[in-house]
Motif scaffolding. Structure first.
Motif, PDB file in Angstrom:
ATOM      1  N   ARG A 181       0.837  -1.213   0.000  1.00 19.89           N
ATOM      2  CA  ARG A 181       0.000   0.000   0.000  1.00 19.89           C
ATOM      3  C   ARG A 181       0.870   1.262   0.000  1.00 19.89           C
ATOM      4  N   LEU A 182       1.933   1.249   0.780  1.00 21.47           N
ATOM      5  CA  LEU A 182       2.851   2.391   0.790  1.00 21.47           C
ATOM      6  C   LEU A 182       3.562   2.527  -0.551  1.00 21.47           C
ATOM      7  N   ALA A 183       3.929   1.402  -1.144  1.00 15.39           N
ATOM      8  CA  ALA A 183       4.597   1.437  -2.451  1.00 15.39           C
ATOM      9  C   ALA A 183       3.693   2.083  -3.503  1.00 15.39           C
ATOM     10  N   ALA A 184       2.384   1.865  -3.380  1.00 15.54           N
ATOM     11  CA  ALA A 184       1.439   2.482  -4.320  1.00 15.54           C
ATOM     12  C   ALA A 184       1.467   4.002  -4.216  1.00 15.54           C
ATOM     13  N   ASP A 185       1.875   4.514  -3.063  1.00  8.00           N
ATOM     14  CA  ASP A 185       2.036   5.959  -2.873  1.00  8.00           C
ATOM     15  C   ASP A 185       3.480   6.412  -3.103  1.00  8.00           C
ATOM     16  N   GLY A 186       4.299   5.495  -3.614  1.00 11.99           N
ATOM     17  CA  GLY A 186       5.687   5.846  -3.890  1.00 11.99           C
ATOM     18  C   GLY A 186       6.572   5.868  -2.663  1.00 11.99           C
ATOM     19  N   VAL A 187       6.151   5.182  -1.606  1.00  9.55           N
ATOM     20  CA  VAL A 187       6.897   5.177  -0.344  1.00  9.55           C
ATOM     21  C   VAL A 187       7.491   3.787  -0.124  1.00  9.55           C
ATOM     22  N   GLU A 188       8.799   3.720   0.097  1.00  6.51           N
ATOM     23  CA  GLU A 188       9.454   2.438   0.344  1.00  6.51           C
ATOM     24  C   GLU A 188       9.479   2.150   1.837  1.00  6.51           C
ATOM     25  N   ALA A 189       8.985   0.979   2.207  1.00 10.65           N
ATOM     26  CA  ALA A 189       8.862   0.620   3.623  1.00 10.65           C
ATOM     27  C   ALA A 189       9.962  -0.348   4.037  1.00 10.65           C
ATOM     28  N   TYR A 190      10.267  -0.301   5.326  1.00 16.05           N
ATOM     29  CA  TYR A 190      11.252  -1.191   5.943  1.00 16.05           C
ATOM     30  C   TYR A 190      10.631  -1.752   7.213  1.00 16.05           C
ATOM     31  N   ALA A 191      11.189  -2.847   7.705  1.00 11.95           N
ATOM     32  CA  ALA A 191      10.585  -3.498   8.867  1.00 11.95           C
ATOM     33  C   ALA A 191      11.629  -3.830   9.918  1.00 11.95           C
ATOM     34  N   LYS A 192      11.173  -3.813  11.175  1.00  9.47           N
ATOM     35  CA  LYS A 192      11.985  -4.318  12.275  1.00  9.47           C
ATOM     36  C   LYS A 192      11.053  -4.942  13.306  1.00  9.47           C
ATOM     37  N   THR A 193      11.589  -5.867  14.078  1.00  5.38           N
ATOM     38  CA  THR A 193      10.801  -6.391  15.187  1.00  5.38           C
ATOM     39  C   THR A 193      10.739  -5.316  16.267  1.00  5.38           C
ATOM     40  N   SER A 194       9.691  -5.360  17.070  1.00  7.21           N
ATOM     41  CA  SER A 194       9.615  -4.423  18.192  1.00  7.21           C
ATOM     42  C   SER A 194      10.564  -4.841  19.302  1.00  7.21           C
ATOM     43  N   GLY A 195      10.983  -6.109  19.274  1.00 11.75           N
ATOM     44  CA  GLY A 195      11.760  -6.662  20.368  1.00 11.75           C
ATOM     45  C   GLY A 195      10.866  -7.212  21.461  1.00 11.75           C
ATOM     46  N   SER A 196       9.568  -6.986  21.317  1.00 10.82           N
ATOM     47  CA  SER A 196       8.581  -7.512  22.255  1.00 10.82           C
ATOM     48  C   SER A 196       7.737  -8.542  21.502  1.00 10.82           C
ATOM     49  N   LYS A 197       6.500  -8.200  21.148  1.00 10.18           N
ATOM     50  CA  LYS A 197       5.638  -9.171  20.468  1.00 10.18           C
ATOM     51  C   LYS A 197       5.396  -8.831  19.009  1.00 10.18           C
ATOM     52  N   GLY A 198       5.623  -7.581  18.639  1.00 11.93           N
ATOM     53  CA  GLY A 198       5.118  -7.113  17.362  1.00 11.93           C
ATOM     54  C   GLY A 198       6.183  -6.732  16.356  1.00 11.93           C
ATOM     55  N   LEU A 199       5.753  -5.907  15.405  1.00 14.78           N
ATOM     56  CA  LEU A 199       6.572  -5.533  14.261  1.00 14.78           C
ATOM     57  C   LEU A 199       6.360  -4.051  13.995  1.00 14.78           C
ATOM     58  N   HIS A 200       7.421  -3.368  13.587  1.00 14.62           N
ATOM     59  CA  HIS A 200       7.327  -1.956  13.200  1.00 14.62           C
ATOM     60  C   HIS A 200       7.584  -1.825  11.704  1.00 14.62           C
ATOM     61  N   VAL A 201       6.723  -1.096  11.029  1.00 21.50           N
ATOM     62  CA  VAL A 201       6.919  -0.768   9.621  1.00 21.50           C
ATOM     63  C   VAL A 201       7.305   0.709   9.566  1.00 21.50           C
ATOM     64  N   LEU A 202       8.439   0.998   8.926  1.00 18.66           N
ATOM     65  CA  LEU A 202       8.968   2.358   8.897  1.00 18.66           C
ATOM     66  C   LEU A 202       9.220   2.809   7.475  1.00 18.66           C
ATOM     67  N   ALA A 203       9.191   4.128   7.288  1.00 17.71           N
ATOM     68  CA  ALA A 203       9.512   4.701   5.977  1.00 17.71           C
ATOM     69  C   ALA A 203      10.107   6.079   6.181  1.00 17.71           C
ATOM     70  N   ALA A 204      11.078   6.420   5.348  1.00 12.89           N
ATOM     71  CA  ALA A 204      11.636   7.769   5.359  1.00 12.89           C
ATOM     72  C   ALA A 204      10.716   8.687   4.556  1.00 12.89           C
ATOM     73  N   LEU A 205      10.598   9.930   5.005  1.00 18.98           N
ATOM     74  CA  LEU A 205       9.820  10.920   4.273  1.00 18.98           C
ATOM     75  C   LEU A 205      10.766  11.771   3.436  1.00 18.98           C
ATOM     76  N   THR A 206      10.384  12.084   2.215  1.00 24.12           N
ATOM     77  CA  THR A 206      11.276  12.819   1.319  1.00 24.12           C
ATOM     78  C   THR A 206      11.471  14.254   1.782  1.00 24.12           C
ATOM     79  N   GLU A 207      10.509  14.777   2.560  1.00 27.10           N
ATOM     80  CA  GLU A 207      10.698  16.103   3.138  1.00 27.10           C
ATOM     81  C   GLU A 207      10.056  16.134   4.515  1.00 27.10           C
ATOM     82  N   ARG A 208      10.539  17.030   5.358  1.00 22.56           N
ATOM     83  CA  ARG A 208       9.971  17.152   6.694  1.00 22.56           C
ATOM     84  C   ARG A 208       8.483  17.492   6.582  1.00 22.56           C
ATOM     85  N   THR A 209       7.690  16.821   7.394  1.00 26.34           N
ATOM     86  CA  THR A 209       6.235  16.974   7.336  1.00 26.34           C
ATOM     87  C   THR A 209       5.697  17.116   8.755  1.00 26.34           C
ATOM     88  N   PRO A 210       4.797  18.050   9.003  1.00 26.66           N
ATOM     89  CA  PRO A 210       4.249  18.185  10.356  1.00 26.66           C
ATOM     90  C   PRO A 210       3.731  16.847  10.887  1.00 26.66           C
TER      91      PRO A 210
END
Length: 287
Positions: free
Chosen positions: A153-182
């Motif tokens: 879904r993020l790729a459809a908006d031109g955003v590349e996503a990355y993943a990491k474990t939370s270290g607890s039970k879950g997962l974090h999906v992260l993406a860099a923003l091309t410009e600072r956004t409020p």
């Protein structure tokens, strides 16, 4: 006596090295400090210029844990601090900018939590995060299914996503923003994604925190994009019975996960992973 170690010319007091911090494995504070020293090259760039929130567990996960944002008492004068705006008035927070500061903070036995913005522009996010939190009996396996949908879904908006474990039970999906956004705009966008995920995967996803809705489903927490919120920093150890780390993972690992054990990484697993993959989240740093 508290041993004093010199780290890059700074005198750092390291205490209670034999103290067991993670009881299930007998993992000591000395081993915790060794972990942070050996992962510093990967960890420090993710801490740099982001005010630190401390989740401290000095007596292990069964002892007292407390969350603090203000500069702790006794902080050395060579540790960088900065004034950060807050709704209740400005506060002074710690920035971990170098190895001596990292080792000083690690000696407090802390999880490292950071916001999605940098100190030069508080509340102007440079990254997006979605925290996937499974409600029992769901596990990280279900989180992986949701993460793969979010990636597309993020790729459809031109955003590349990355993943990491939370270290607890879950997962974090992260993406860099091309410009600072409020942060409020990023939060609104992340909420739209969470609502759309629930609409598309109603059997699997919930976007509201309401406890009664969450058993067997994955809560897509979009709120950690709010300026006041923080998320576990990549590579931080977590305050659990075992020394599990918030570990970056490949999308191949996410797609292939059939058992939570496959995406549970402990302190001793991280250096070999860094040797194999480098920092999988390095693209988030390419501002």
């Amino acid at each position: 006596m508290t041993p004093i170690t010199e780290v890059e010319g700074r005198r750092v007091a390291l205490s209670n090295l034999e103290k067991v911090i993670h009881p299930a494995t007998g993992f000591t504070k000395g081993e915790l400090l060794h972990y942070y020293a050996t992962t510093a090259d990967a960890l420090l760039p993710h801490l740099h210029d982001r005010p630190l929130s401390f989740l401290r567990y000095p007596d292990g996960p069964d002892g007292q844990t407390f969350f603090a944002k203000n500069v702790p008492p006794g902080t050395p004068d060579w540790v960088t601090t900065a004034e950060v705006p807050r709704s209740e008035g400005p506060a002074r927070m710690v920035l971990i900018q170098d190895l001596p500061s990292l080792m000083w903070a690690a000696n407090l036995v802390t999880e490292f939590h950071t916001p999605q913005w940098l100190i030069d522009a508080p509340g102007e996010a440079d990254r997006l995060v979605l925290d996937l939190d499974p409600g029992h009996p769901a596990t990280i396996v279900e989180c992986c299914e949701v993460a793969l949908w979010l990636r597309e879904r993020l790729a459809a908006d031109g955003v590349e996503a990355y993943a990491k474990t939370s270290g607890s039970k879950g997962l974090h999906v992260l993406a860099a923003l091309t410009e600072r956004t409020p942060s409020r705009e990023v939060t609104a966008y992340a909420k739209d994604l969470a609502v759309e995920a629930e609409h598309t995967l109603p059997h699997l996803v919930v976007h509201r925190m309401t406890r009664s809705l969450r058993p067997g489903k994955v809560f897509v927490d979009y709120s950690q994009n709010a300026a006041r919120k923080t998320t576990a920093t990549p590579y931080t150890l977590r305050a659990g019975t075992e020394p599990t780390a918030s570990a970056p993972v490949t999308w191949e690992e996410v797609a292939g996960c059939t058992d939570p054990a496959e995406l549970t990484f402990r302190a001793q697993d991280i250096t070999p992973r860094l040797q194999t993959y480098g920092d999988l989240l390095a693209p988030l740093l390419a501002r």
